[in-house]
Each structure stands twice: as C-alpha cells, then as structure tokens.
Design a protein around this motif. Structure first.
Motif, PDB file in Angstrom:
ATOM      1  N   ARG A   9       0.834  -1.211   0.000  1.00 21.88           N
ATOM      2  CA  ARG A   9       0.000   0.000   0.000  1.00 21.88           C
ATOM      3  C   ARG A   9       0.868   1.260   0.000  1.00 21.88           C
ATOM      4  NH1 ARG A   9      -5.244   1.127   1.522  1.00 21.88           N
ATOM      5  NH2 ARG A   9      -5.525  -1.025   2.204  1.00 21.88           N
ATOM      6  N   VAL A  10       1.907   1.258   0.814  1.00 25.64           N
ATOM      7  CA  VAL A  10       2.801   2.411   0.892  1.00 25.64           C
ATOM      8  C   VAL A  10       3.609   2.553  -0.400  1.00 25.64           C
ATOM      9  CG1 VAL A  10       4.773   3.394   2.134  1.00 25.64           C
ATOM     10  CG2 VAL A  10       2.902   2.324   3.403  1.00 25.64           C
ATOM     11  N   ALA A  11       4.025   1.430  -0.972  1.00 22.48           N
ATOM     12  CA  ALA A  11       4.778   1.469  -2.230  1.00 22.48           C
ATOM     13  C   ALA A  11       3.950   2.111  -3.339  1.00 22.48           C
ATOM     14  CB  ALA A  11       5.197   0.052  -2.627  1.00 22.48           C
ATOM     15  N   ARG A  12       2.686   1.740  -3.417  1.00 23.82           N
ATOM     16  CA  ARG A  12       1.815   2.341  -4.426  1.00 23.82           C
ATOM     17  C   ARG A  12       1.695   3.851  -4.202  1.00 23.82           C
ATOM     18  NH1 ARG A  12      -3.354  -1.641  -5.622  1.00 23.82           N
ATOM     19  NH2 ARG A  12      -2.265  -3.637  -5.480  1.00 23.82           N
ATOM     20  N   ARG A  13       1.500   4.223  -2.965  1.00 22.33           N
ATOM     21  CA  ARG A  13       1.332   5.639  -2.636  1.00 22.33           C
ATOM     22  C   ARG A  13       2.575   6.436  -3.007  1.00 22.33           C
ATOM     23  NH1 ARG A  13      -0.014   5.871   3.263  1.00 22.33           N
ATOM     24  NH2 ARG A  13       2.210   6.264   3.593  1.00 22.33           N
ATOM     25  N   LEU A  14       3.750   5.904  -2.715  1.00 20.61           N
ATOM     26  CA  LEU A  14       4.999   6.598  -3.026  1.00 20.61           C
ATOM     27  C   LEU A  14       5.205   6.712  -4.529  1.00 20.61           C
ATOM     28  CD1 LEU A  14       7.687   7.873  -2.195  1.00 20.61           C
ATOM     29  CD2 LEU A  14       8.647   5.571  -2.014  1.00 20.61           C
ATOM     30  N   ARG A 215      12.786   9.778  -9.268  1.00 23.49           N
ATOM     31  CA  ARG A 215      11.470   9.781  -9.901  1.00 23.49           C
ATOM     32  C   ARG A 215      10.744   8.445  -9.764  1.00 23.49           C
ATOM     33  NH1 ARG A 215      14.753  13.375 -11.781  1.00 23.49           N
ATOM     34  NH2 ARG A 215      13.919  15.404 -12.423  1.00 23.49           N
ATOM     35  N   LEU A 216      11.484   7.386  -9.559  1.00 25.49           N
ATOM     36  CA  LEU A 216      10.873   6.081  -9.315  1.00 25.49           C
ATOM     37  C   LEU A 216      10.423   5.930  -7.858  1.00 25.49           C
ATOM     38  CD1 LEU A 216      13.417   3.871 -11.280  1.00 25.49           C
ATOM     39  CD2 LEU A 216      11.001   4.160 -11.877  1.00 25.49           C
ATOM     40  N   GLY A 217      11.117   6.590  -6.950  1.00 28.59           N
ATOM     41  CA  GLY A 217      10.859   6.389  -5.526  1.00 28.59           C
ATOM     42  C   GLY A 217      11.622   5.198  -4.978  1.00 28.59           C
ATOM     43  N   PHE A 218      11.629   4.141  -5.737  1.00 27.22           N
ATOM     44  CA  PHE A 218      12.373   2.911  -5.435  1.00 27.22           C
ATOM     45  C   PHE A 218      12.497   2.156  -6.747  1.00 27.22           C
ATOM     46  CE2 PHE A 218       7.860   2.449  -4.601  1.00 27.22           C
ATOM     47  CZ  PHE A 218       7.509   1.430  -5.484  1.00 27.22           C
ATOM     48  N   GLY A 219      13.524   1.316  -6.861  1.00 24.24           N
ATOM     49  CA  GLY A 219      13.651   0.587  -8.116  1.00 24.24           C
ATOM     50  C   GLY A 219      14.745  -0.447  -8.085  1.00 24.24           C
ATOM     51  N   THR A 220      14.576  -1.463  -8.898  1.00 26.13           N
ATOM     52  CA  THR A 220      15.623  -2.449  -9.121  1.00 26.13           C
ATOM     53  C   THR A 220      16.651  -1.856 -10.076  1.00 26.13           C
ATOM     54  OG1 THR A 220      14.493  -3.397 -11.043  1.00 26.13           O
ATOM     55  CG2 THR A 220      13.911  -4.303  -8.877  1.00 26.13           C
ATOM     56  N   LEU A 221      17.789  -2.529 -10.229  1.00 32.11           N
ATOM     57  CA  LEU A 221      18.798  -2.057 -11.180  1.00 32.11           C
ATOM     58  C   LEU A 221      18.209  -1.960 -12.584  1.00 32.11           C
ATOM     59  CD1 LEU A 221      22.037  -3.963 -10.092  1.00 32.11           C
ATOM     60  CD2 LEU A 221      21.336  -1.638  -9.521  1.00 32.11           C
ATOM     61  N   SER A 222      17.398  -2.948 -12.946  1.00 31.53           N
ATOM     62  CA  SER A 222      16.785  -2.947 -14.269  1.00 31.53           C
ATOM     63  C   SER A 222      15.843  -1.762 -14.444  1.00 31.53           C
ATOM     64  CB  SER A 222      16.017  -4.256 -14.500  1.00 31.53           C
ATOM     65  OG  SER A 222      15.339  -4.224 -15.738  1.00 31.53           O
ATOM     66  N   GLU A 269      13.099   7.439   3.981  1.00 28.94           N
ATOM     67  CA  GLU A 269      12.207   7.492   5.147  1.00 28.94           C
ATOM     68  C   GLU A 269      11.547   8.865   5.268  1.00 28.94           C
ATOM     69  OE1 GLU A 269      13.220   5.211   8.737  1.00 28.94           O
ATOM     70  OE2 GLU A 269      15.193   4.929   7.827  1.00 28.94           O
ATOM     71  N   LYS A 270      12.289   9.908   4.949  1.00 28.77           N
ATOM     72  CA  LYS A 270      11.713  11.258   4.960  1.00 28.77           C
ATOM     73  C   LYS A 270      10.629  11.365   3.900  1.00 28.77           C
ATOM     74  CE  LYS A 270      13.133  16.139   4.632  1.00 28.77           C
ATOM     75  NZ  LYS A 270      12.428  16.541   3.408  1.00 28.77           N
ATOM     76  N   ARG A 271      10.895  10.829   2.706  1.00 25.91           N
ATOM     77  CA  ARG A 271       9.902  10.881   1.642  1.00 25.91           C
ATOM     78  C   ARG A 271       8.639  10.117   2.027  1.00 25.91           C
ATOM     79  NH1 ARG A 271      12.275   9.897  -4.308  1.00 25.91           N
ATOM     80  NH2 ARG A 271      10.162  10.586  -4.779  1.00 25.91           N
ATOM     81  N   LEU A 272       8.819   8.984   2.660  1.00 28.61           N
ATOM     82  CA  LEU A 272       7.662   8.197   3.084  1.00 28.61           C
ATOM     83  C   LEU A 272       6.835   8.963   4.108  1.00 28.61           C
ATOM     84  CD1 LEU A 272       9.279   4.650   3.373  1.00 28.61           C
ATOM     85  CD2 LEU A 272       7.611   5.394   1.665  1.00 28.61           C
ATOM     86  N   SER A 273       7.508   9.643   5.021  1.00 28.53           N
ATOM     87  CA  SER A 273       6.781  10.378   6.061  1.00 28.53           C
ATOM     88  C   SER A 273       6.036  11.577   5.490  1.00 28.53           C
ATOM     89  CB  SER A 273       7.754  10.843   7.153  1.00 28.53           C
ATOM     90  OG  SER A 273       8.623  11.854   6.668  1.00 28.53           O
ATOM     91  N   GLU A 274       6.524  12.098   4.349  1.00 29.69           N
ATOM     92  CA  GLU A 274       5.907  13.280   3.753  1.00 29.69           C
ATOM     93  C   GLU A 274       4.866  12.935   2.694  1.00 29.69           C
ATOM     94  OE1 GLU A 274       9.791  16.259   4.228  1.00 29.69           O
ATOM     95  OE2 GLU A 274       9.289  15.392   2.269  1.00 29.69           O
ATOM     96  N   THR A 275       4.739  11.646   2.365  1.00 29.77           N
ATOM     97  CA  THR A 275       3.794  11.226   1.339  1.00 29.77           C
ATOM     98  C   THR A 275       2.430  10.990   1.976  1.00 29.77           C
ATOM     99  OG1 THR A 275       5.554  10.174   0.051  1.00 29.77           O
ATOM    100  CG2 THR A 275       3.292   9.522  -0.453  1.00 29.77           C
ATOM    101  N   GLY A 276       1.471  11.829   1.612  1.00 34.74           N
ATOM    102  CA  GLY A 276       0.143  11.731   2.201  1.00 34.74           C
ATOM    103  C   GLY A 276      -0.731  10.712   1.500  1.00 34.74           C
ATOM    104  N   ALA A 277      -1.989  10.718   1.872  1.00 32.26           N
ATOM    105  CA  ALA A 277      -2.956   9.795   1.279  1.00 32.26           C
ATOM    106  C   ALA A 277      -3.159  10.126  -0.195  1.00 32.26           C
ATOM    107  CB  ALA A 277      -4.280   9.883   2.028  1.00 32.26           C
ATOM    108  N   THR A 278      -3.460   9.114  -0.971  1.00 35.78           N
ATOM    109  CA  THR A 278      -3.701   9.278  -2.405  1.00 35.78           C
ATOM    110  C   THR A 278      -5.136   9.713  -2.645  1.00 35.78           C
ATOM    111  OG1 THR A 278      -2.085   7.543  -2.878  1.00 35.78           O
ATOM    112  CG2 THR A 278      -3.625   8.103  -4.636  1.00 35.78           C
TER     113      THR A 278
END
Length: 396
Positions: A9-14, A215-222, A269-278
């Motif tokens: 759920r958090v991954a989608r939101r980010l 811009r991805l927020g998180f990502g694999t090498l690929s 972690e800062k980005r996660l804390s600042e990401t509000g509800a979708t």
C-alpha cells in the motif's frame, strides 16, 4: 545493513506521488515543472482521443491545453526533444547530461545495417547546408526515395540521414507543426549555456541513475536502467558501487504479497513520512503514461496486467486497439476503449471492462462519468456517446 521494508500500500502511494498522480489534477499550472517531475514526457503520433504527451500532462493538471507544449519547445526553448526509450521531450537544463546518449545512439547506428541506405557524409553535409541557409526543414523538404520492396519501416535515404544527425545531436528539433518535426542545427536550437557544457561520463551516469531513482521512488537495477534508457546495465551496477551511502537497500512488497529487493535514495524514510494519502479520484490513464510504461513494474506493484494492442492483429486482440487503464486512488479498477471525433465533437465509448473483484458501484460510476466529461471537454467534445452497455448506478 537491515533493509527498510515497504508494504504494498505504501509502495503504491509513493510511486503515484513520485509520478504526480497522488493528488487531484487541479491548482496552479506549471507545465515545465510537471515535465521536470516526470523527467520526460513521451511523444506519440497516435491520436485516438488526445496524443499521449498531451494526455499525460493533462492528467497531472487539467488546466493544461495542447498548444502549451510546443510553446515551451519552439518559442521559449525550455524543452528539447530526443530519445529516451522513445521520442520524448525533456527539460532543457538536462541537455548537458544527455551528451552520452548522443554518442551511444550514434555508435549503435554506426554498427547497424538498418541505416545501410542512408546518405553518405557528403549527402548529410548537403542537408545541413540547406538547413543552415534555409532555416528549419522537415523531411518533406527532401525527395530521395527508398529502394527495394515497400515495408512498414522503410525510410528514404534523406530520412535516415536526418534521423542519424538528430540521434547524434548534430541536428535538433526546432518545432513541430501538426506533429510534423522540423530539424535545425543544434547550436541554433540549444542555448549556448547548455550546448557548450559537457560533464565527465561518470558524472553523467551518476546523474542519470540518481535522477531516475528520485522519480521512481524505489527501483531495481533494471528499472533504474530502463527509466531513461541512456546507460548500460553494467554502468548502473557500477553506479551502485560508488554511490555509497546516498542509496540504501529496501524491500518492497509486491501486489501478490511477495517481497523483492530494490534500491532507494537515502532520504527514503523522509519521503515516506511526507507522502500523504492518495486522492480517490478516478483517472483515465494513457497507455504511454510513465505509471504504466514498465509493464513488469506495473504488474508487480499494482497486480495489473496490461499491454497496448495497436500492433496486435485485430482478431488476436484481447481488449482493443487503444484501451485506457482506469486508475482509482491507488488501484487499477478497469479499462475503457474510447475514441474522439473532434470534427463532430463526440467522444465514443466502445467498451468498458472492470477488473476482477471490482463492481460498478454508484460512487465509482459517478467518478467515471465525471472524468469522461472532463476528458471530452479537453478535446472539445461536447457529447459522450456510449455504444457499449453503460454501467448503471445500483439503487441504494
């Protein structure tokens, strides 16, 4: 190091927040800032309702109108056009970090037999001389013919030469007229402060990887490598080894509940804390939108299996020629096949599908109808005409 675990759920939101889809598409409009946030916007010639680049920007702010993009490209020189995974527009300030892409693509073409019928160096010099003397020219200003049997991807020698010089950075897109591209000498298009600047190759790779991961927020090498398509997998791997503490390992929960290793920037972690509800708004997503472009990432994060079927023979299509995913909040709830006739001012809805487990509830139907009305107004269509069964609002 213990990896930070990010549930689905958090991954989608980010991911939605990083791509400008977490909030309602309202408020003050800054087209350039939207493109900066996305990194680039893919260009596409197909206009079933609106061309992809216009639809993508409109979905981030619905005050956007189609002429605004070409003004930034042609008049203000705030954007340049080049090749990421496909033809795209990028913020002009990114140009110095794109030098290696010119070189990579030139070297790739030099090794390819595809450009075997291209004009030689003298022919290319003649094209540049004409452009220097006459100003920006389109491919229609030249009249060489492709030889041999006709084919979908056959190009005349002058078109191959124009492409080659555009890919290598000798020419740049001056402007477009009805999507027709006009080429000019790059030094006349790109402001000198950007055209004359070139950073070391490692610095360019570092910037590309860092900017992609932001811009991805998180990502694999690929996923990092595929974002711009401007570095090799081995170069991305080398970046992770010299990035040090600026990146951290994370574990992402996929839509199916499995956990996968990825990377994030150290401020995760800062980005996660600042990401509000979708926002709960329903959006009609373009097939070339960056949120759905990487189909494997899309399925992993959202559990949504999607592909565009424009190159699939009609008899073999599962859905249709140009089908739009429907995003509601942080969930893909369906697909819709729509087409606009701008001359008649009508948008036609040919098909509508709900994803498994999704019902057309009264609020969801209302959201869809409202977004269709907004989308129709964007392309000057005053009527939405359903030729497939229209979802009925269940009685309360």
């Amino acid at each position: 190091m213990v990896s930070l675990k990010i549930n689905n759920r958090v991954a989608r939101r980010l991911w939605l927040a990083a791509q400008g889809l977490a909030t309602a598409p309202t408020g003050a409009l800054d087209v350039l800032q939207i493109i900066r946030q996305l990194g680039f916007v893919q260009l596409d010639t197909i206009r079933v309702v609106a061309r992809a680049h216009h639809h993508i920007i409109w979905n981030r702010n619905q005050h956007y109108r189609e002429p605004m993009l070409n003004r930034l490209l042609a008049n203000e020189r705030r954007l340049f056009e080049h090749y990421t995974h496909d033809a795209s527009v990028l913020p002009m300030e990114f140009y110095p970090m794109w030098r290696r892409q010119f070189r990579r693509l030139k070297e790739h073409i030099d090794r390819s037999s595809w450009y075997g019928t291209m004009l030689d160096a003298a022919g290319r010099d003649a094209i540049k001389a004409r452009i220097a003397n006459e100003g920006p020219l389109s491919t229609h200003a030249f009249d060489t013919k492709a030889s041999g049997a006709k084919g979908m991807w056959k190009r005349p020698p002058h078109k191959l030469a124009l492409d080659y010089m555009w890919y290598s950075g000798e020419l740049a897109t001056s402007h477009r007229e009805n999507f027709k591209k006009f080429y000019d000498l790059s030094e006349r298009v790109i402001p000198d402060v950007f055209h004359s600047k070139e950073d070391p190759d490692d610095a360019q790779v570092d910037w590309l990887c860092d900017a992609a991961l932001h811009r991805l927020g998180f990502g694999t090498l690929s996923e990092i490598q595929k974002f711009w398509g401007a570095a090799e997998p081995r170069e991305v791997k080398a970046w992770t080894e010299r990035a040090g503490q600026s990146i951290v390992p994370v574990e992402l929960q996929a839509a199916d509940g499995s956990w996968n290793k990825s990377f994030a920037l150290s401020d995760i972690e800062k980005r996660l804390s600042e990401t509000g509800a979708t926002t709960s708004r329903l959006r009609i997503i373009n097939p070339f939108d960056p949120i759905v472009r990487d189909r494997a990432r899309l399925k992993r994060i959202f559990g949504f299996d999607y592909r565009i079927e424009i190159f699939v023979p009609a008899a073999k299509r599962r859905w249709g020629y140009y089908v739009f995913p429907l995003l509601e909040g942080n969930r893909f709830v369906g697909r819709i096949e729509a087409k606009a006739d701008r001359d008649r001012g009508v948008m036609t809805i040919a098909n509508l599908w709900a994803e498994p487990g999704v019902k057309w509830t009264t609020p969801r139907v209302a959201k869809l109808e409202a977004e269709l009305a907004r989308f129709a107004r964007f392309v000057s269509a005053g009527e939405v005409n359903w030729v497939c069964p229209r979802p009925s609002r269940p009685s309360s």
